[in-house]
Design an enzyme around this catalytic site. Structure first.
Site, PDB file in Angstrom:
ATOM      1  N   ASP A 165       0.820  -1.225   0.000  1.00  0.00           N
ATOM      2  CA  ASP A 165       0.000   0.000   0.000  1.00  0.00           C
ATOM      3  C   ASP A 165       0.848   1.267   0.000  1.00  0.00           C
ATOM      4  OD1 ASP A 165       1.103  -0.021   2.490  1.00  0.00           O
ATOM      5  OD2 ASP A 165      -0.769   0.225   3.590  1.00  0.00           O
ATOM      6  N   GLN A 204       6.786  28.129   2.253  1.00  0.00           N
ATOM      7  CA  GLN A 204       5.672  28.580   3.108  1.00  0.00           C
ATOM      8  C   GLN A 204       6.252  28.831   4.500  1.00  0.00           C
ATOM      9  OE1 GLN A 204       2.032  26.057   2.489  1.00  0.00           O
ATOM     10  NE2 GLN A 204       3.382  24.948   1.106  1.00  0.00           N
ATOM     11  N   ASP A 255      14.581  38.778  -8.265  1.00  0.00           N
ATOM     12  CA  ASP A 255      13.492  39.519  -7.612  1.00  0.00           C
ATOM     13  C   ASP A 255      14.033  40.222  -6.379  1.00  0.00           C
ATOM     14  OD1 ASP A 255      13.636  37.501  -5.636  1.00  0.00           O
ATOM     15  OD2 ASP A 255      12.089  36.320  -6.640  1.00  0.00           O
ATOM     16  N   LYS A 261       9.945  43.230 -10.256  1.00  0.00           N
ATOM     17  CA  LYS A 261       8.669  42.937 -10.944  1.00  0.00           C
ATOM     18  C   LYS A 261       7.583  43.773 -10.294  1.00  0.00           C
ATOM     19  CE  LYS A 261       9.087  38.575 -10.049  1.00  0.00           C
ATOM     20  NZ  LYS A 261       8.913  37.138  -9.851  1.00  0.00           N
ATOM     21  N   ARG A 303       3.373  45.065 -10.653  1.00  0.00           N
ATOM     22  CA  ARG A 303       2.075  45.158 -11.322  1.00  0.00           C
ATOM     23  C   ARG A 303       1.516  46.519 -10.929  1.00  0.00           C
ATOM     24  NH1 ARG A 303      -0.310  40.626 -13.193  1.00  0.00           N
ATOM     25  NH2 ARG A 303       0.761  39.305 -11.700  1.00  0.00           N
ATOM     26  N   ASP A 341      19.850  32.659  -7.530  1.00  0.00           N
ATOM     27  CA  ASP A 341      18.641  32.404  -6.735  1.00  0.00           C
ATOM     28  C   ASP A 341      18.835  31.102  -5.965  1.00  0.00           C
ATOM     29  OD1 ASP A 341      16.124  32.947  -5.744  1.00  0.00           O
ATOM     30  OD2 ASP A 341      15.124  32.976  -7.691  1.00  0.00           O
ATOM     31  N   SER A 385       9.325  26.258 -11.543  1.00  0.00           N
ATOM     32  CA  SER A 385       8.721  26.229 -12.881  1.00  0.00           C
ATOM     33  C   SER A 385       9.658  26.858 -13.913  1.00  0.00           C
ATOM     34  CB  SER A 385       7.402  27.001 -12.869  1.00  0.00           C
ATOM     35  OG  SER A 385       7.666  28.381 -12.672  1.00  0.00           O
ATOM     36  N   THR A 442      10.267  32.537 -13.134  1.00  0.00           N
ATOM     37  CA  THR A 442      11.004  33.697 -12.604  1.00  0.00           C
ATOM     38  C   THR A 442      12.281  33.919 -13.418  1.00  0.00           C
ATOM     39  OG1 THR A 442      10.196  33.152 -10.404  1.00  0.00           O
ATOM     40  CG2 THR A 442      12.102  34.618 -10.497  1.00  0.00           C
TER      41      THR A 442
HETATM   42  C1  R5P Z   1      11.099  32.510  -4.605  1.00  0.00           C
HETATM   43  O1  R5P Z   1      11.025  33.206  -3.609  1.00  0.00           O
HETATM   44  C2  R5P Z   1      12.283  31.669  -4.907  1.00  0.00           C
HETATM   45  O2  R5P Z   1      13.470  32.260  -4.456  1.00  0.00           O
HETATM   46  C3  R5P Z   1      12.372  31.379  -6.393  1.00  0.00           C
HETATM   47  O3  R5P Z   1      12.570  32.625  -7.080  1.00  0.00           O
HETATM   48  C4  R5P Z   1      11.120  30.735  -6.900  1.00  0.00           C
HETATM   49  O4  R5P Z   1      10.774  29.630  -6.089  1.00  0.00           O
HETATM   50  C5  R5P Z   1      11.309  30.275  -8.330  1.00  0.00           C
HETATM   51  O5  R5P Z   1      10.121  29.681  -8.758  1.00  0.00           O
HETATM   52  P1  R5P Z   1       9.798  29.499 -10.289  1.00  0.00           P
HETATM   53  O6  R5P Z   1      10.972  28.864 -10.948  1.00  0.00           O
HETATM   54  O7  R5P Z   1       8.567  28.627 -10.271  1.00  0.00           O
HETATM   55  O8  R5P Z   1       9.492  30.868 -10.865  1.00  0.00           O
END
Ligand code: R5P
Length: 310
Positions: free
Chosen positions: A34, A94, A167, A190, A192, A216, A221, A224
């Protein structure tokens, strides 16, 4: 000292073991029908200084449970001290409540690791340094920066390099690397302007004619990173590469990066690279095995770990 690996990144654990000139302790980590996890440490660890190597990378929940269960097994087998070596500490993003009725998973995972029996934690480039305070046990948060700096020296003309934070939140990390190589720093901001309007990328700093190095902690994904690379080229950068500690690279990230104008993305092996990563045209993996191995050795010998970085 005893080194035990879960299933998350066995090649890294083997490289650490090779650096330390010591075999991995035999440990069976398998599944019941399982999918519950069963662990059996197949060597005596009574009274030993045990290091359990397991990043909590994809699939994060399975790898976290493996780590907890191996620690439980080691504690019940009378290990003298248990260090959770978690090269990539998942659930770290988180780390505060962004809104009402949301969790702080970094704290929850810290609680779980402590309760399972860790006496210490060894990790690299925590998403936020203050996560160390979520534990009531010592946490050594190593930096991949020295490994990156060595690689940068071998592959780039540092005279023309500009380090860039993708960022505003990553400025401290990027500035630290820029300082190590004596390079100037730029920031992608960045913004908005109004709800419903698309984000505008402002570049703080003059990147014209520069070889830009985005720095970073996580590439997930790849959004960024690829957006920042495009913005830098639009602002006159000569070329854009990236040095990122943890290659999470979920979903279509590898394809997105391959199709992006990034010259190369350099990640570490804190997370085991997938086959797609290994064959990607513009992704290169550098190893943190020696850095981790040396930190393990110094922990075992009760010597300074921070002096590795000065
Ligand atoms: C965000 O605070 C982290 O330092 C990375 O910039 C973020 O997790 C990158 O995520 P992704 O590649 O999805 O844009």
């Amino acid at each position: 000292m005893k080194l035990i690996s879960g299933n998350a990144n066995r090649p890294l654990a083997e490289a650490i073991a090779a650096y330390l000139g010591q075999p991995l302790t035999k440990c069976l980590v398998r599944r019941f029908a399982d999918m519950e996890i069963f662990v059996e440490i197949q060597e005596n660890v009574r009274g030993e200084d045990v290091f359990i190597i397991q990043p909590t990378s994809f699939p994060a929940n399975d790898h976290l449970m493996e780590l907890l269960i191996i620690m439980d097994a080691a504690r019940r087998a009378s290990a003298r001290r248990i260090t959770a070596v978690v090269p990539y500490f998942g659930y770290a993003r988180q780390d505060r409540k962004p809104g009402p009725r949301t969790p702080i998973t970094a704290k929850l995972v810290a609680n779980m690791i402590e309760r399972a029996g860790a006496d210490r934690v060894l990790t690299i480039d925590l998403h936020a340094g203050q996560i160390q305070g979520f534990f009531d046990i010592p946490v050594d948060n190593l930096y991949a920066a020295p490994v990156m700096v060595q690689d940068l020296k071998e592959h780039y003309d540092l005279e023309n390099v500009m380090v860039v934070s993708p960022d505003v939140g990553g400025v401290v990390r990027a500035r630290a690397l820029a300082k190590r190589i004596g390079a100037p720093l730029a920031i992608v901001d960045k913004r908005r302007e109004r709800p419903g309007e698309s984000e505008v990328m402002n570049i703080i700093g003059d990147v014209k004619g520069r070889a830009c190095i985005l720095v970073d902690d996580i590439v997930d994904s790849g959004g960024t990173l690829c957006n920042a690379a495009e913005a830098l080229l639009e602002h006159g950068a000569l070329e854009v590469s990236a040095y990122i500690t943890h290659g999470v690279l979920s979903g279509g990230a590898v394809a997105r990066i391959a199709a992006s104008p990034l010259k190369e993305l350099v990640i570490t092996d804190s997370i085991q690279p997938t086959e797609a990563v290994r064959v990607a045209r513009n992704i290169r993996v550098i190893s943190v095995a020696e850095l981790l191995g040396e930190a393990v050795r110094r922990t075992a010998e009760e010597r300074s770990v921070s002096s590795l970085f000065y």
